[in-house]
Design an enzyme around this catalytic site. Structure first.
Site, short mmCIF file in Angstrom:
data_model
loop_
_atom_site.label_atom_id
_atom_site.label_comp_id
_atom_site.label_asym_id
_atom_site.label_seq_id
_atom_site.Cartn_x
_atom_site.Cartn_y
_atom_site.Cartn_z
N HIS A 13 80.36 42.62 13.83
CA HIS A 13 81.67 43.29 14.02
C HIS A 13 81.43 44.74 14.43
O HIS A 13 81.03 45.56 13.61
CB HIS A 13 82.47 43.24 12.70
CG HIS A 13 83.81 43.92 12.80
ND1 HIS A 13 84.98 43.30 12.44
CD2 HIS A 13 84.17 45.15 13.21
CE1 HIS A 13 86.00 44.11 12.64
NE2 HIS A 13 85.53 45.26 13.10
N HIS A 15 82.79 48.10 17.31
CA HIS A 15 83.67 48.63 18.35
C HIS A 15 82.81 49.38 19.36
O HIS A 15 82.23 50.42 19.03
CB HIS A 15 84.71 49.57 17.74
CG HIS A 15 85.59 48.87 16.75
ND1 HIS A 15 86.78 48.29 17.10
CD2 HIS A 15 85.41 48.61 15.43
CE1 HIS A 15 87.31 47.70 16.04
NE2 HIS A 15 86.50 47.89 15.00
N LYS A 103 90.58 37.44 17.50
CA LYS A 103 90.79 38.43 16.44
C LYS A 103 92.27 38.60 16.12
O LYS A 103 93.09 38.87 17.01
CB LYS A 103 90.21 39.78 16.90
CG LYS A 103 90.38 40.92 15.93
CD LYS A 103 89.50 40.78 14.70
CE LYS A 103 89.87 41.79 13.63
NZ LYS A 103 88.94 42.88 13.50
N HIS A 140 91.59 40.79 10.55
CA HIS A 140 91.78 42.08 9.89
C HIS A 140 92.76 41.79 8.75
O HIS A 140 93.96 41.63 8.98
CB HIS A 140 92.34 43.15 10.84
CG HIS A 140 92.49 44.47 10.18
ND1 HIS A 140 91.70 45.57 10.46
CD2 HIS A 140 93.32 44.88 9.19
CE1 HIS A 140 92.04 46.58 9.69
NE2 HIS A 140 93.03 46.19 8.91
N HIS A 178 85.27 42.87 7.44
CA HIS A 178 85.14 44.12 6.67
C HIS A 178 85.92 44.10 5.35
O HIS A 178 86.83 44.89 5.13
CB HIS A 178 85.53 45.35 7.49
CG HIS A 178 86.77 45.24 8.33
ND1 HIS A 178 87.98 44.87 7.82
CD2 HIS A 178 86.97 45.46 9.65
CE1 HIS A 178 88.87 44.88 8.80
NE2 HIS A 178 88.28 45.21 9.91
N ASP A 255 81.36 47.42 11.54
CA ASP A 255 82.64 48.04 11.88
C ASP A 255 82.45 49.49 12.34
O ASP A 255 83.31 50.33 12.11
CB ASP A 255 83.64 47.96 10.72
CG ASP A 255 85.08 48.18 11.21
OD1 ASP A 255 85.33 48.10 12.42
OD2 ASP A 255 85.95 48.45 10.36
O1 DOR Z 1 88.70 52.05 10.62
C1 DOR Z 1 88.93 51.27 11.52
N1 DOR Z 1 88.71 51.60 12.81
N2 DOR Z 1 89.40 50.07 11.22
C2 DOR Z 1 89.81 49.21 12.17
O2 DOR Z 1 90.27 48.14 11.82
C3 DOR Z 1 89.75 49.59 13.60
C4 DOR Z 1 88.75 50.62 13.83
C5 DOR Z 1 88.90 51.29 15.20
O3 DOR Z 1 89.02 50.58 16.20
O4 DOR Z 1 88.86 52.51 15.26
ZN ZN Z 2 86.79 46.92 13.22
#
Ligand code: DOR
Ligand code: ZN
Length: 352
Positions: A13, A15, A103, A140, A178, A255
């Site tokens: 997981h 980004h 997702k 989520h 998470h 995450d």
């Molecule tokens: O803290 C977070 N940041 N939680 C999420 O679910 C998304 C993520 C983000 O994309 O910045």
């Molecule tokens: Zn995330």
């Protein structure tokens, strides 16, 4: 133990962002991980297979621009962003295109979730297709109602959304992303997977290392703010026990969610911790804190591919118990990102 050799891990997981941030986000993730499940909450979100394929190409393009000595072979595992209107047909296409999961962002739950699901019942036909052809739902897990206290949103989600959803779609496989609470640990640990689909959970390094006090330590600390938000100490203890224990249902998902420093340090700062640059060092610190370093390999390298039905990696990586100072900032294109633990010393160092 002052050296730890493990099978190269994957991040289930992460980004990676897009545009100017993509290359640098990728650089840090691809240095430590062979594969990563890439979140689709771009702006606009990745709601179609065509968009996921185009995003995968941008990632591979960015990979080519990185120094080969800096990263190993890296494979992005793509996901689709579920909306109220995702058609079941798109799931067939996703399966054929090798997309590893869809997702669920409840609308309003987090960063770029405005296009997310407003009412999960609207997705029933699409979820039925996912259950039928074996595409996992990545969740989520927070309700979004203003009536529900922020710290209770995960526990309420289990009762109100997740369990009823699994009952309605008994073959659906779910990754509870998470997780942050003992209720989530208990739910996943004890979930019926005889009558209902398999369920697993990812756990971040920051939720293993910190409780909610970290956000308010001597002042407000925006770099410790993420969603779901850090919880009380007993929740952290439950997560640590699950991650370092023997259940195959808990595995690594950083995450890591980079936001430029100026958008974290402002009146309304963004949610997300950037941990990719020291991900394994942070997990090693958490596992070491309870004398369970020998369990890190299963958590980081085995249980994720086993759940997703993919081969385990064959290369190895080494961590050494050698102090490193975490930089105050990392350049991301023309911007800067502040990592979690900026300026602090970590005991472990990833050697590659
Ligand atoms: O803290 C977070 N940041 N939680 C999420 O679910 C998304 C993520 C983000 O994309 O910045
Ligand atoms: Zn995330």
């Amino acid at each position: 133990m002052d050296k730890l050799t493990i099978t190269k891990p994957d991040d289930w997981h992460v980004h990676l962002r897009d545009g100017e941030l993509l290359g640098d986000a990728l650089r840090h993730t691809a240095r430590q991980f062979a594969r990563a499940v890439v979140m689709p909450n771009l702006s606009p979100p990745v709601t179609t297979v065509a968009a996921a394929k185009a995003y995968a190409q941008r990632i591979m393009q960015a990979c080519k621009l990185l120094e080969p000595s800096e990263i190993g072979h890296f494979e992005p595992l793509m996901t689709l962003y579920l909306t109220d209107n995702t058609p079941p047909d798109e799931i067939e296409k996703a399966k054929a295109a090798g997309i590893v999961g869809v997702k669920l962002y409840p609308a309003g739950a987090t960063t770029n979730s405005a296009a997310g699901v407003t009412n999960i019942a609207l997705c029933d036909a699409t979820l039925a297709k996912m259950a039928q052809i074996g595409v996992p739902l990545l969740v989520h897990g927070e309700v979004t109602s203003a009536q529900i206290d922020l710290f209770d949103r995960e526990a309420v989600f289990i009762e109100e959304i997740l369990h009823p959803l699994r009952l309605r779609h008994p073959k659906l496989r779910v990754v509870f992303e998470h997780i942050t609470t003992e209720q989530a640990v208990e739910y996943v640990m004890n979930a019926d997977t005889q009558q209902l689909g398999k369920i697993a959970a990812t756990i971040t390094a920051h939720h293993l290392l910190y409780n909610r006090n970290a956000i308010f330590q001597g002042g407000i600390r925006p770099h410790y703010y993420c969603l779901p938000v850090l919880k009380r100490e007993h929740h952290r203890q439950a997560l640590l026990k699950a991650a370092t224990g023997d259940s195959e249902r808990f595995f690594l998902g950083t995450d890591s969610a980079p936001h430029v420093t100026r958008s974290k340090e402002q009146a309304c700062g963004c949610a997300g911790c950037f941990t990719a640059a020291q991900a394994l060092e942070l997990y090693a610190k958490a596992f070491d804190s309870v004398g369970k370093l020998q369990q890190l390999e299963a958590f980081a390298s085995f249980r994720g591919p086993d759940f997703y039905g993919l081969a385990r990696n064959t290369e190895q990586v080494v961590l050494e118990k050698k102090p490193q100072e975490v930089p105050h900032q990392y350049a991301f294109g023309a911007e800067y990102i502040t990592p979690l633990n900026a300026g602090q010393t970590l005991e472990w160092t990833f050697l590659g």
